[in-house]
Design a protein around this motif. Sequence first.
Motif, mmCIF file in Angstrom:
data_model
loop_
_atom_site.group_PDB
_atom_site.id
_atom_site.type_symbol
_atom_site.label_atom_id
_atom_site.label_comp_id
_atom_site.label_asym_id
_atom_site.label_seq_id
_atom_site.Cartn_x
_atom_site.Cartn_y
_atom_site.Cartn_z
ATOM 1 N N MET A 1 0.831 -1.159 0.000
ATOM 2 C CA MET A 1 0.000 0.000 0.000
ATOM 3 C C MET A 1 0.893 1.247 0.000
ATOM 4 S SD MET A 1 -2.633 1.591 2.857
ATOM 5 C CE MET A 1 -2.811 0.096 3.686
ATOM 6 N N LEU A 2 0.522 2.235 -0.806
ATOM 7 C CA LEU A 2 1.253 3.492 -0.852
ATOM 8 C C LEU A 2 0.634 4.488 0.113
ATOM 9 C CD1 LEU A 2 1.660 3.936 -4.699
ATOM 10 C CD2 LEU A 2 3.363 3.155 -3.076
ATOM 11 N N ARG A 3 1.486 5.264 0.734
ATOM 12 C CA ARG A 3 1.019 6.314 1.636
ATOM 13 C C ARG A 3 1.734 7.608 1.298
ATOM 14 N NH1 ARG A 3 1.676 3.589 7.498
ATOM 15 N NH2 ARG A 3 0.723 1.618 6.975
ATOM 16 N N ARG A 4 1.065 8.679 1.547
ATOM 17 C CA ARG A 4 1.688 9.988 1.356
ATOM 18 C C ARG A 4 2.546 10.293 2.574
ATOM 19 N NH1 ARG A 4 0.777 14.699 -1.564
ATOM 20 N NH2 ARG A 4 1.468 16.555 -0.449
ATOM 21 N N ALA A 5 3.774 10.725 2.325
ATOM 22 C CA ALA A 5 4.688 11.082 3.410
ATOM 23 C C ALA A 5 5.113 12.529 3.217
ATOM 24 C CB ALA A 5 5.899 10.162 3.406
ATOM 25 N N ASP A 6 4.836 13.366 4.193
ATOM 26 C CA ASP A 6 5.182 14.784 4.099
ATOM 27 C C ASP A 6 6.558 15.100 4.675
ATOM 28 O OD1 ASP A 6 2.761 15.512 2.883
ATOM 29 O OD2 ASP A 6 1.757 15.550 4.834
ATOM 30 N N ASN A 7 7.147 14.163 5.390
ATOM 31 C CA ASN A 7 8.438 14.409 6.033
ATOM 32 C C ASN A 7 9.577 13.707 5.284
ATOM 33 O OD1 ASN A 7 7.669 11.838 6.661
ATOM 34 N ND2 ASN A 7 8.183 11.957 8.814
ATOM 35 N N VAL A 8 9.608 13.864 3.964
ATOM 36 C CA VAL A 8 10.607 13.220 3.116
ATOM 37 C C VAL A 8 11.425 14.304 2.424
ATOM 38 C CG1 VAL A 8 10.958 11.735 1.119
ATOM 39 C CG2 VAL A 8 9.136 11.232 2.723
ATOM 40 N N SER A 9 12.721 14.109 2.355
ATOM 41 C CA SER A 9 13.578 15.035 1.624
ATOM 42 C C SER A 9 14.723 14.267 0.982
ATOM 43 C CB SER A 9 14.127 16.125 2.545
ATOM 44 O OG SER A 9 14.945 15.567 3.533
ATOM 45 N N ILE A 10 15.323 14.875 -0.017
ATOM 46 C CA ILE A 10 16.461 14.287 -0.713
ATOM 47 C C ILE A 10 17.557 15.334 -0.739
ATOM 48 C CG2 ILE A 10 17.303 13.361 -2.894
ATOM 49 C CD1 ILE A 10 14.450 12.466 -3.461
ATOM 50 N N ARG A 11 18.775 14.902 -0.461
ATOM 51 C CA ARG A 11 19.907 15.824 -0.528
ATOM 52 C C ARG A 11 21.025 15.192 -1.333
ATOM 53 N NH1 ARG A 11 24.216 14.821 3.046
ATOM 54 N NH2 ARG A 11 23.748 13.218 4.572
ATOM 55 N N PHE A 12 21.881 16.039 -1.845
ATOM 56 C CA PHE A 12 23.009 15.597 -2.660
ATOM 57 C C PHE A 12 24.289 15.948 -1.940
ATOM 58 C CE2 PHE A 12 26.244 16.437 -5.900
ATOM 59 C CZ PHE A 12 26.226 15.233 -6.575
ATOM 60 N N GLN A 13 25.207 14.997 -1.859
ATOM 61 C CA GLN A 13 26.520 15.221 -1.239
ATOM 62 C C GLN A 13 27.583 14.854 -2.254
ATOM 63 O OE1 GLN A 13 27.319 12.760 2.164
ATOM 64 N NE2 GLN A 13 28.984 14.044 2.839
ATOM 65 N N LYS A 14 28.356 15.834 -2.661
ATOM 66 C CA LYS A 14 29.382 15.612 -3.678
ATOM 67 C C LYS A 14 30.597 14.919 -3.068
ATOM 68 C CE LYS A 14 31.819 17.878 -7.358
ATOM 69 N NZ LYS A 14 32.164 19.085 -8.029
ATOM 70 N N PHE A 15 31.154 13.963 -3.816
ATOM 71 C CA PHE A 15 32.382 13.299 -3.406
ATOM 72 C C PHE A 15 33.554 14.263 -3.596
ATOM 73 C CE2 PHE A 15 30.308 9.143 -4.904
ATOM 74 C CZ PHE A 15 29.842 8.855 -3.635
ATOM 75 N N LEU A 16 34.504 14.201 -2.718
ATOM 76 C CA LEU A 16 35.672 15.060 -2.788
ATOM 77 C C LEU A 16 36.530 14.675 -4.001
ATOM 78 C CD1 LEU A 16 36.915 17.342 -1.129
ATOM 79 C CD2 LEU A 16 38.258 15.643 0.082
ATOM 80 N N PHE A 17 36.901 15.649 -4.797
ATOM 81 C CA PHE A 17 37.761 15.476 -5.980
ATOM 82 C C PHE A 17 37.142 14.589 -7.061
ATOM 83 C CE2 PHE A 17 40.804 15.951 -2.378
ATOM 84 C CZ PHE A 17 41.177 17.256 -2.671
ATOM 85 N N ARG A 18 35.822 14.505 -7.112
ATOM 86 C CA ARG A 18 35.151 13.726 -8.170
ATOM 87 C C ARG A 18 34.005 14.538 -8.747
ATOM 88 N NH1 ARG A 18 34.353 7.682 -5.753
ATOM 89 N NH2 ARG A 18 36.537 7.218 -5.391
ATOM 90 N N SER A 19 33.570 14.146 -9.926
ATOM 91 C CA SER A 19 32.446 14.851 -10.545
ATOM 92 C C SER A 19 31.105 14.278 -10.093
ATOM 93 C CB SER A 19 32.552 14.763 -12.065
ATOM 94 O OG SER A 19 32.481 13.409 -12.477
ATOM 95 N N LYS A 20 31.146 13.151 -9.400
ATOM 96 C CA LYS A 20 29.907 12.541 -8.940
ATOM 97 C C LYS A 20 29.742 12.711 -7.436
ATOM 98 C CE LYS A 20 29.184 9.131 -12.482
ATOM 99 N NZ LYS A 20 28.734 7.786 -12.737
ATOM 100 N N GLY A 21 28.562 12.364 -6.971
ATOM 101 C CA GLY A 21 28.271 12.439 -5.553
ATOM 102 C C GLY A 21 27.239 11.380 -5.207
ATOM 103 N N ARG A 22 26.638 11.506 -4.042
ATOM 104 C CA ARG A 22 25.648 10.533 -3.590
ATOM 105 C C ARG A 22 24.379 11.272 -3.178
ATOM 106 N NH1 ARG A 22 26.885 5.357 -0.239
ATOM 107 N NH2 ARG A 22 27.707 5.045 -2.285
ATOM 108 N N ALA A 23 23.252 10.720 -3.561
ATOM 109 C CA ALA A 23 21.958 11.261 -3.135
ATOM 110 C C ALA A 23 21.532 10.512 -1.877
ATOM 111 C CB ALA A 23 20.926 11.085 -4.233
#
Length: 58
Positions: A1-23
């Motif tokens: 079952m799906l539920r609506r969640a209002d307390n959800v967020s996504i952030r991005f953290q860049k890896f040091l010395f790389r062009s990629k990061g992690r969400a």
Amino acid sequence: MLRRADNVSIRFQKFLFRSKGRAWLRVGRKEYPGGSISQEAYLKEELQQYQNPILIWP
């Protein structure tokens, strides 16, 4: 079952010395690491979310 969640967020953290990061997905007080992604791709998907819902976490 799906539920609506209002307390959800996504952030991005860049890896040091790389062009990629992690969400990070935050639900309430818990955080879950995602895969590596480029900052450009993350920003592009973030902007698309304002127009239409897209799957960002499998």
